[in-house]
Design a protein around this motif. Structure first.
Motif, short mmCIF file in Angstrom:
data_model
loop_
_atom_site.label_atom_id
_atom_site.label_comp_id
_atom_site.label_asym_id
_atom_site.label_seq_id
_atom_site.Cartn_x
_atom_site.Cartn_y
_atom_site.Cartn_z
N SER A 32 0.86 -1.18 0.00
CA SER A 32 0.00 0.00 0.00
C SER A 32 0.90 1.24 0.00
O SER A 32 2.12 1.13 0.17
CB SER A 32 -0.91 0.00 1.23
OG SER A 32 -0.11 0.13 2.39
N SER A 69 -2.76 5.62 -7.09
CA SER A 69 -1.53 6.26 -7.55
C SER A 69 -0.50 5.23 -7.97
O SER A 69 0.63 5.58 -8.27
CB SER A 69 -0.92 7.14 -6.46
OG SER A 69 -1.79 7.40 -5.42
N SER A 104 -5.66 -1.72 5.51
CA SER A 104 -7.01 -1.42 6.00
C SER A 104 -8.08 -1.54 4.91
O SER A 104 -9.23 -1.85 5.20
CB SER A 104 -7.04 -0.01 6.60
OG SER A 104 -6.69 0.94 5.62
N ASN A 126 -6.02 -9.01 9.23
CA ASN A 126 -6.04 -7.72 9.93
C ASN A 126 -6.50 -7.94 11.37
O ASN A 126 -7.38 -8.78 11.61
CB ASN A 126 -6.99 -6.76 9.20
CG ASN A 126 -6.67 -5.31 9.50
OD1 ASN A 126 -6.68 -4.91 10.66
ND2 ASN A 126 -6.38 -4.55 8.47
C1 LIG Z 1 -5.10 11.06 -3.76
C2 LIG Z 1 -4.72 9.84 -2.97
C3 LIG Z 1 -4.19 8.75 -3.63
C4 LIG Z 1 -3.86 7.61 -2.92
N1 LIG Z 1 -3.36 6.55 -3.60
C5 LIG Z 1 -3.13 5.39 -2.94
C6 LIG Z 1 -2.67 4.23 -3.64
O1 LIG Z 1 -2.47 4.21 -4.85
N2 LIG Z 1 -2.48 3.11 -2.93
C7 LIG Z 1 -2.68 3.04 -1.58
O2 LIG Z 1 -2.47 1.96 -0.99
N3 LIG Z 1 -3.09 4.12 -0.89
C8 LIG Z 1 -3.29 5.30 -1.53
N4 LIG Z 1 -3.69 6.39 -0.84
C9 LIG Z 1 -3.68 6.32 0.64
C10 LIG Z 1 -4.92 5.67 1.19
O3 LIG Z 1 -5.92 6.64 1.39
C11 LIG Z 1 -4.63 5.01 2.55
O4 LIG Z 1 -4.09 5.97 3.44
C12 LIG Z 1 -3.65 3.84 2.46
O5 LIG Z 1 -4.08 2.92 1.48
C13 LIG Z 1 -3.60 3.13 3.82
O6 LIG Z 1 -2.62 2.14 3.76
P1 LIG Z 1 -2.63 0.95 4.79
O7 LIG Z 1 -3.91 0.19 4.64
O8 LIG Z 1 -1.35 0.21 4.62
O9 LIG Z 1 -2.55 1.69 6.21
P2 LIG Z 1 -3.64 1.89 7.33
O10 LIG Z 1 -4.87 2.47 6.78
O11 LIG Z 1 -2.95 2.59 8.43
O12 LIG Z 1 -3.99 0.40 7.78
C14 LIG Z 1 -3.10 -0.43 8.45
C15 LIG Z 1 -3.91 -1.67 8.86
O13 LIG Z 1 -3.05 -2.61 9.45
C16 LIG Z 1 -3.76 -3.26 10.50
N5 LIG Z 1 -2.74 -3.80 11.38
C17 LIG Z 1 -1.87 -3.13 12.18
N6 LIG Z 1 -1.04 -4.01 12.82
C18 LIG Z 1 -1.41 -5.25 12.41
C19 LIG Z 1 -0.94 -6.56 12.69
N7 LIG Z 1 0.10 -6.78 13.52
N8 LIG Z 1 -1.55 -7.63 12.11
C20 LIG Z 1 -2.61 -7.45 11.26
N9 LIG Z 1 -3.10 -6.22 10.96
C21 LIG Z 1 -2.49 -5.13 11.51
C22 LIG Z 1 -4.60 -2.16 11.10
O14 LIG Z 1 -5.71 -2.71 11.80
C23 LIG Z 1 -5.01 -1.36 9.87
O15 LIG Z 1 -6.26 -1.82 9.35
C24 LIG Z 1 -4.04 7.56 -1.52
C25 LIG Z 1 -4.58 8.66 -0.86
C26 LIG Z 1 -4.93 9.79 -1.58
C27 LIG Z 1 -5.53 10.95 -0.83
#
Ligand SMILES: Cc1cc2nc3c(=O)[nH]c(=O)nc-3n(C[C@H](O)[C@H](O)[C@H](O)COP(=O)(O)OP(=O)(O)OC[C@H]3O[C@@H](n4cnc5c(N)ncnc54)[C@H](O)[C@@H]3O)c2cc1C
Length: 315
Positions: free
Chosen positions: A230, A248, A263, A282
Protein backbone atom coordinates in the motif's frame (compact mmCIF):
# COMPACT_ATOMS: atom_id res chain seq x y z
CA UNK A 1 -34.13 17.01 -17.28
CA UNK A 2 -34.62 13.43 -18.52
CA UNK A 3 -34.20 10.15 -16.63
CA UNK A 4 -31.11 8.85 -18.43
CA UNK A 5 -27.89 7.95 -16.67
CA UNK A 6 -24.74 9.01 -18.50
CA UNK A 7 -21.49 7.15 -17.98
CA UNK A 8 -18.31 8.91 -19.07
CA UNK A 9 -16.18 6.13 -20.54
CA UNK A 10 -12.58 6.23 -19.40
CA UNK A 11 -9.93 4.88 -21.73
CA UNK A 12 -6.18 5.16 -21.89
CA UNK A 13 -4.03 4.20 -24.85
CA UNK A 14 -6.82 2.39 -26.69
CA UNK A 15 -7.91 0.36 -23.66
CA UNK A 16 -11.22 0.92 -21.91
CA UNK A 17 -10.53 1.10 -18.17
CA UNK A 18 -12.33 -1.42 -15.95
CA UNK A 19 -13.88 1.44 -13.98
CA UNK A 20 -15.96 2.24 -17.10
CA UNK A 21 -17.61 -1.21 -17.01
CA UNK A 22 -18.08 -0.94 -13.25
CA UNK A 23 -19.86 2.40 -13.78
CA UNK A 24 -22.09 0.91 -16.49
CA UNK A 25 -23.16 -1.81 -14.04
CA UNK A 26 -23.91 0.79 -11.34
CA UNK A 27 -25.75 2.96 -13.89
CA UNK A 28 -28.04 0.03 -14.70
CA UNK A 29 -29.09 -0.19 -11.05
CA UNK A 30 -29.81 3.54 -10.98
CA UNK A 31 -31.59 3.58 -14.36
CA UNK A 32 -33.97 0.90 -13.06
CA UNK A 33 -35.06 3.37 -10.40
CA UNK A 34 -35.23 6.46 -12.63
CA UNK A 35 -36.83 4.63 -15.58
CA UNK A 36 -34.24 6.07 -18.01
CA UNK A 37 -31.60 4.59 -20.28
CA UNK A 38 -27.93 3.89 -19.62
CA UNK A 39 -25.96 6.06 -22.04
CA UNK A 40 -22.20 5.68 -22.48
CA UNK A 41 -20.38 8.89 -23.37
CA UNK A 42 -17.24 8.12 -25.32
CA UNK A 43 -14.80 10.85 -26.32
CA UNK A 44 -11.83 10.14 -28.54
CA UNK A 45 -10.37 10.25 -32.01
CA UNK A 46 -11.04 7.27 -34.25
CA UNK A 47 -12.03 5.45 -31.09
CA UNK A 48 -15.57 4.39 -31.93
CA UNK A 49 -14.63 0.68 -31.73
CA UNK A 50 -14.06 1.09 -27.99
CA UNK A 51 -17.85 1.21 -27.60
CA UNK A 52 -18.09 -2.53 -28.38
CA UNK A 53 -18.67 -4.86 -25.47
CA UNK A 54 -20.49 -2.35 -23.29
CA UNK A 55 -23.76 -3.01 -21.49
CA UNK A 56 -25.42 0.31 -22.43
CA UNK A 57 -28.65 1.23 -24.22
CA UNK A 58 -26.61 3.49 -26.47
CA UNK A 59 -23.30 5.28 -26.69
CA UNK A 60 -22.85 8.94 -27.63
CA UNK A 61 -19.54 9.31 -29.43
CA UNK A 62 -17.73 12.64 -29.70
CA UNK A 63 -14.77 12.59 -32.08
CA UNK A 64 -12.03 15.19 -32.36
CA UNK A 65 -8.22 15.08 -32.72
CA UNK A 66 -8.04 17.07 -29.46
CA UNK A 67 -9.71 14.12 -27.71
CA UNK A 68 -7.23 11.50 -28.94
CA UNK A 69 -5.74 11.33 -25.44
CA UNK A 70 -7.29 12.50 -22.20
CA UNK A 71 -6.92 16.20 -21.45
CA UNK A 72 -8.91 17.76 -18.62
CA UNK A 73 -9.46 20.92 -20.63
CA UNK A 74 -10.82 19.14 -23.73
CA UNK A 75 -12.96 16.69 -21.75
CA UNK A 76 -14.41 19.42 -19.53
CA UNK A 77 -15.34 21.56 -22.54
CA UNK A 78 -16.83 18.70 -24.54
CA UNK A 79 -18.81 17.32 -21.60
CA UNK A 80 -20.06 20.69 -20.34
CA UNK A 81 -21.80 21.22 -23.70
CA UNK A 82 -23.17 17.69 -23.93
CA UNK A 83 -24.47 17.51 -20.36
CA UNK A 84 -26.07 20.95 -20.24
CA UNK A 85 -27.78 20.35 -23.62
CA UNK A 86 -29.19 16.91 -22.72
CA UNK A 87 -29.72 17.26 -18.95
CA UNK A 88 -29.48 13.59 -17.92
CA UNK A 89 -30.62 12.51 -14.45
CA UNK A 90 -27.06 11.65 -13.40
CA UNK A 91 -23.56 11.51 -14.86
CA UNK A 92 -21.07 8.89 -13.65
CA UNK A 93 -17.32 9.44 -13.62
CA UNK A 94 -14.62 7.12 -12.29
CA UNK A 95 -13.21 8.18 -8.95
CA UNK A 96 -9.85 8.05 -10.70
CA UNK A 97 -7.20 10.55 -11.64
CA UNK A 98 -9.05 11.19 -14.91
CA UNK A 99 -12.59 11.21 -13.49
CA UNK A 100 -11.90 13.41 -10.50
CA UNK A 101 -10.00 15.83 -12.72
CA UNK A 102 -13.18 16.55 -14.66
CA UNK A 103 -16.11 15.79 -12.33
CA UNK A 104 -15.38 18.49 -9.74
CA UNK A 105 -14.76 21.16 -12.37
CA UNK A 106 -18.02 20.30 -14.16
CA UNK A 107 -19.97 20.30 -10.92
CA UNK A 108 -18.68 23.80 -10.12
CA UNK A 109 -19.03 25.12 -13.68
CA UNK A 110 -22.54 23.81 -14.31
CA UNK A 111 -23.67 24.27 -10.71
CA UNK A 112 -24.72 20.61 -10.40
CA UNK A 113 -24.47 18.71 -7.11
CA UNK A 114 -21.84 16.01 -6.84
CA UNK A 115 -21.71 12.79 -4.82
CA UNK A 116 -18.27 11.23 -4.54
CA UNK A 117 -16.92 7.71 -3.86
CA UNK A 118 -20.09 5.80 -4.82
CA UNK A 119 -19.57 2.10 -4.13
CA UNK A 120 -23.06 0.82 -4.82
CA UNK A 121 -26.57 1.86 -5.80
CA UNK A 122 -29.11 0.48 -3.31
CA UNK A 123 -32.86 1.18 -3.60
CA UNK A 124 -32.14 4.20 -5.78
CA UNK A 125 -29.76 5.68 -3.22
CA UNK A 126 -26.08 6.31 -3.81
CA UNK A 127 -24.02 4.48 -1.19
CA UNK A 128 -20.60 6.09 -0.77
CA UNK A 129 -17.60 4.80 1.11
CA UNK A 130 -15.90 7.79 2.70
CA UNK A 131 -13.17 8.64 5.25
CA UNK A 132 -10.83 5.95 3.95
CA UNK A 133 -13.65 3.39 3.95
CA UNK A 134 -14.58 3.89 7.61
CA UNK A 135 -17.99 5.50 6.96
CA UNK A 136 -20.77 4.52 4.54
CA UNK A 137 -22.97 7.45 3.49
CA UNK A 138 -26.32 7.22 1.67
CA UNK A 139 -27.38 10.06 -0.63
CA UNK A 140 -30.59 10.63 -2.54
CA UNK A 141 -30.43 12.26 -5.95
CA UNK A 142 -31.28 15.95 -5.90
CA UNK A 143 -33.96 17.21 -8.26
CA UNK A 144 -31.40 18.15 -10.88
CA UNK A 145 -28.59 16.52 -12.87
CA UNK A 146 -26.25 14.96 -10.33
CA UNK A 147 -22.59 14.14 -10.87
CA UNK A 148 -21.43 10.90 -9.23
CA UNK A 149 -17.89 9.56 -8.94
CA UNK A 150 -17.62 5.78 -8.61
CA UNK A 151 -15.05 3.66 -6.78
CA UNK A 152 -14.44 -0.02 -7.55
CA UNK A 153 -15.49 -2.80 -5.20
CA UNK A 154 -19.30 -2.70 -5.48
CA UNK A 155 -19.60 -4.19 -8.98
CA UNK A 156 -17.43 -6.47 -11.11
CA UNK A 157 -16.29 -5.13 -14.51
CA UNK A 158 -17.87 -8.19 -16.17
CA UNK A 159 -21.30 -6.92 -15.06
CA UNK A 160 -20.88 -3.97 -17.44
CA UNK A 161 -19.46 -5.96 -20.33
CA UNK A 162 -21.03 -7.97 -23.14
CA UNK A 163 -23.39 -5.64 -25.01
CA UNK A 164 -23.12 -4.13 -28.43
CA UNK A 165 -24.82 -0.75 -28.11
CA UNK A 166 -25.89 1.54 -30.92
CA UNK A 167 -23.30 4.32 -31.34
CA UNK A 168 -24.59 7.82 -32.09
CA UNK A 169 -22.02 10.41 -33.22
CA UNK A 170 -22.43 13.77 -31.47
CA UNK A 171 -20.68 17.04 -32.16
CA UNK A 172 -18.52 18.40 -29.36
CA UNK A 173 -16.99 21.80 -28.90
CA UNK A 174 -13.31 21.66 -28.00
CA UNK A 175 -12.24 25.02 -29.41
CA UNK A 176 -9.68 27.32 -27.72
CA UNK A 177 -8.04 24.77 -25.45
CA UNK A 178 -5.50 26.04 -22.97
CA UNK A 179 -4.11 22.60 -22.02
CA UNK A 180 -2.91 19.95 -24.47
CA UNK A 181 -1.00 16.70 -24.01
CA UNK A 182 2.55 17.05 -25.30
CA UNK A 183 4.12 13.74 -24.42
CA UNK A 184 3.51 10.46 -22.62
CA UNK A 185 6.18 9.66 -20.04
CA UNK A 186 6.38 5.95 -19.30
CA UNK A 187 6.65 5.03 -15.61
CA UNK A 188 10.02 3.90 -14.25
CA UNK A 189 10.87 0.30 -15.09
CA UNK A 190 10.10 -2.06 -12.24
CA UNK A 191 12.40 -4.72 -10.80
CA UNK A 192 9.28 -6.93 -10.66
CA UNK A 193 6.15 -6.42 -12.75
CA UNK A 194 3.42 -6.91 -10.14
CA UNK A 195 0.71 -6.57 -12.80
CA UNK A 196 1.62 -9.96 -14.27
CA UNK A 197 2.11 -11.96 -11.05
CA UNK A 198 -0.41 -14.67 -10.10
CA UNK A 199 0.36 -14.46 -6.39
CA UNK A 200 0.85 -11.17 -4.59
CA UNK A 201 1.80 -10.80 -0.95
CA UNK A 202 0.60 -7.28 -0.22
CA UNK A 203 1.88 -5.45 2.84
CA UNK A 204 0.48 -2.36 4.48
CA UNK A 205 1.31 -0.14 7.41
CA UNK A 206 0.63 -3.14 9.66
CA UNK A 207 4.07 -4.51 8.67
CA UNK A 208 5.44 -1.86 11.07
CA UNK A 209 9.13 -1.71 10.08
CA UNK A 210 11.27 -1.99 6.98
CA UNK A 211 13.10 -4.99 8.45
CA UNK A 212 9.83 -6.96 8.61
CA UNK A 213 9.49 -6.80 4.81
CA UNK A 214 11.99 -9.64 4.69
CA UNK A 215 9.29 -11.92 6.15
CA UNK A 216 6.92 -11.04 3.32
CA UNK A 217 9.71 -11.58 0.76
CA UNK A 218 10.36 -15.03 2.24
CA UNK A 219 6.68 -15.88 2.04
CA UNK A 220 6.48 -14.62 -1.55
CA UNK A 221 9.42 -16.78 -2.56
CA UNK A 222 7.89 -19.91 -1.06
CA UNK A 223 4.52 -19.14 -2.68
CA UNK A 224 6.07 -18.31 -6.06
CA UNK A 225 4.78 -14.76 -5.93
CA UNK A 226 5.95 -11.19 -5.40
CA UNK A 227 5.60 -8.55 -2.71
CA UNK A 228 3.58 -5.42 -3.35
CA UNK A 229 2.41 -2.72 -0.96
CA UNK A 230 0.00 0.00 0.00
CA UNK A 231 1.07 3.59 -0.33
CA UNK A 232 2.42 4.24 3.20
CA UNK A 233 5.00 1.46 2.73
CA UNK A 234 6.20 3.00 -0.53
CA UNK A 235 6.05 6.56 0.86
CA UNK A 236 8.43 5.46 3.63
CA UNK A 237 10.85 4.36 0.90
CA UNK A 238 10.70 0.72 2.01
CA UNK A 239 9.71 -0.53 -1.46
CA UNK A 240 10.03 1.15 -4.90
CA UNK A 241 7.05 2.97 -6.45
CA UNK A 242 6.28 0.29 -9.09
CA UNK A 243 5.38 -2.05 -6.20
CA UNK A 244 2.54 0.25 -5.07
CA UNK A 245 -1.03 -0.90 -5.68
CA UNK A 246 -3.91 1.53 -6.02
CA UNK A 247 -5.05 4.85 -7.37
CA UNK A 248 -1.53 6.26 -7.55
CA UNK A 249 0.07 2.91 -8.29
CA UNK A 250 -0.59 -0.22 -10.28
CA UNK A 251 -3.78 -2.04 -11.17
CA UNK A 252 -3.36 -5.73 -10.35
CA UNK A 253 -5.55 -8.80 -10.92
CA UNK A 254 -3.65 -11.77 -9.48
CA UNK A 255 -5.22 -15.14 -8.73
CA UNK A 256 -4.32 -14.61 -5.05
CA UNK A 257 -3.95 -11.29 -3.21
CA UNK A 258 -2.87 -11.84 0.39
CA UNK A 259 -3.40 -8.48 2.11
CA UNK A 260 -1.34 -8.29 5.30
CA UNK A 261 -2.04 -5.31 7.57
CA UNK A 262 -3.86 -3.28 4.92
CA UNK A 263 -7.01 -1.42 6.00
CA UNK A 264 -8.68 -1.35 2.56
CA UNK A 265 -8.92 2.39 1.86
CA UNK A 266 -10.75 3.14 -1.43
CA UNK A 267 -7.53 4.43 -3.02
CA UNK A 268 -5.91 1.04 -2.39
CA UNK A 269 -8.95 -1.04 -3.32
CA UNK A 270 -9.11 0.76 -6.68
CA UNK A 271 -5.98 -1.13 -7.68
CA UNK A 272 -6.83 -4.64 -6.47
CA UNK A 273 -10.61 -5.11 -6.18
CA UNK A 274 -10.61 -7.42 -9.21
CA UNK A 275 -8.13 -9.92 -7.84
CA UNK A 276 -9.60 -13.42 -8.18
CA UNK A 277 -9.17 -14.32 -4.50
CA UNK A 278 -8.54 -11.73 -1.82
CA UNK A 279 -7.46 -12.96 1.59
CA UNK A 280 -7.38 -10.22 4.22
CA UNK A 281 -5.37 -10.47 7.42
CA UNK A 282 -6.04 -7.72 9.93
CA UNK A 283 -6.35 -7.36 13.70
CA UNK A 284 -9.23 -4.88 13.30
CA UNK A 285 -12.55 -6.69 12.61
CA UNK A 286 -13.99 -3.42 11.27
CA UNK A 287 -11.28 -2.95 8.62
CA UNK A 288 -13.02 -2.27 5.25
CA UNK A 289 -10.72 -4.75 3.49
CA UNK A 290 -12.89 -7.52 4.98
CA UNK A 291 -15.87 -6.20 2.93
CA UNK A 292 -14.21 -7.16 -0.35
CA UNK A 293 -12.18 -10.17 0.79
CA UNK A 294 -13.21 -13.72 -0.09
CA UNK A 295 -11.57 -14.97 3.11
CA UNK A 296 -10.62 -12.97 6.17
CA UNK A 297 -8.47 -13.74 9.19
CA UNK A 298 -8.74 -11.50 12.22
CA UNK A 299 -5.25 -12.30 13.48
CA UNK A 300 -1.88 -10.68 13.98
CA UNK A 301 -0.12 -10.85 10.61
CA UNK A 302 3.16 -11.85 12.24
CA UNK A 303 1.56 -14.90 13.88
CA UNK A 304 0.11 -15.90 10.53
CA UNK A 305 3.36 -15.37 8.62
CA UNK A 306 5.20 -17.57 11.17
CA UNK A 307 2.66 -20.40 10.73
CA UNK A 308 2.64 -20.07 6.94
CA UNK A 309 6.44 -20.07 6.68
CA UNK A 310 6.64 -23.13 8.89
CA UNK A 311 3.97 -24.98 6.89
CA UNK A 312 5.46 -24.05 3.51
CA UNK A 313 9.02 -24.92 4.54
CA UNK A 314 7.81 -28.34 5.71
CA UNK A 315 5.81 -28.97 2.53
C1 LIG B 1 -5.10 11.06 -3.76
C2 LIG B 1 -4.72 9.84 -2.97
C3 LIG B 1 -4.19 8.75 -3.63
C4 LIG B 1 -3.86 7.61 -2.92
N1 LIG B 1 -3.36 6.55 -3.60
C5 LIG B 1 -3.13 5.39 -2.94
C6 LIG B 1 -2.67 4.23 -3.64
O1 LIG B 1 -2.47 4.21 -4.85
N2 LIG B 1 -2.48 3.11 -2.93
C7 LIG B 1 -2.68 3.04 -1.58
O2 LIG B 1 -2.47 1.96 -0.99
N3 LIG B 1 -3.09 4.12 -0.89
C8 LIG B 1 -3.29 5.30 -1.53
N4 LIG B 1 -3.69 6.39 -0.84
C9 LIG B 1 -3.68 6.32 0.64
C10 LIG B 1 -4.92 5.67 1.19
O3 LIG B 1 -5.92 6.64 1.39
C11 LIG B 1 -4.63 5.01 2.55
O4 LIG B 1 -4.09 5.97 3.44
C12 LIG B 1 -3.65 3.84 2.46
O5 LIG B 1 -4.08 2.92 1.48
C13 LIG B 1 -3.60 3.13 3.82
O6 LIG B 1 -2.62 2.14 3.76
P1 LIG B 1 -2.63 0.95 4.79
O7 LIG B 1 -3.91 0.19 4.64
O8 LIG B 1 -1.35 0.21 4.62
O9 LIG B 1 -2.55 1.69 6.21
P2 LIG B 1 -3.64 1.89 7.33
O10 LIG B 1 -4.87 2.47 6.78
O11 LIG B 1 -2.95 2.59 8.43
O12 LIG B 1 -3.99 0.40 7.78
C14 LIG B 1 -3.10 -0.43 8.45
C15 LIG B 1 -3.91 -1.67 8.86
O13 LIG B 1 -3.05 -2.61 9.45
C16 LIG B 1 -3.76 -3.26 10.50
N5 LIG B 1 -2.74 -3.80 11.38
C17 LIG B 1 -1.87 -3.13 12.18
N6 LIG B 1 -1.04 -4.01 12.82
C18 LIG B 1 -1.41 -5.25 12.41
C19 LIG B 1 -0.94 -6.56 12.69
N7 LIG B 1 0.10 -6.78 13.52
N8 LIG B 1 -1.55 -7.63 12.11
C20 LIG B 1 -2.61 -7.45 11.26
N9 LIG B 1 -3.10 -6.22 10.96
C21 LIG B 1 -2.49 -5.13 11.51
C22 LIG B 1 -4.60 -2.16 11.10
O14 LIG B 1 -5.71 -2.71 11.80
C23 LIG B 1 -5.01 -1.36 9.87
O15 LIG B 1 -6.26 -1.82 9.35
C24 LIG B 1 -4.04 7.56 -1.52
C25 LIG B 1 -4.58 8.66 -0.86
C26 LIG B 1 -4.93 9.79 -1.58
C27 LIG B 1 -5.53 10.95 -0.83
Amino acid sequence: MNNDIYVVIEHVREQVADISYIMLAAAHDLAQETGGEVVGVLLGNDAQALADNMVADKVLYGDDPALAEFSSDAYTKALAGLISENEPRAVFFGSTTIGTDVAGVLSARLDFPMVSSCLKIADGKVVSQICGGKIMAESELADMTTIITVIPGGYKPEEGQGGSPEVTPVSVNVADLKVTLREYIEPEVADVDITTENVLIAIGRGIQTEDNIELAEELAELMDGAVCASRPVVDQGWLPTPRMVGKSGQLVKPKLYLALGISGAPEHVEGMADAENIIAVNIDPGAPIFDIAKYGAEVDLFDLIDCLLEALEDA
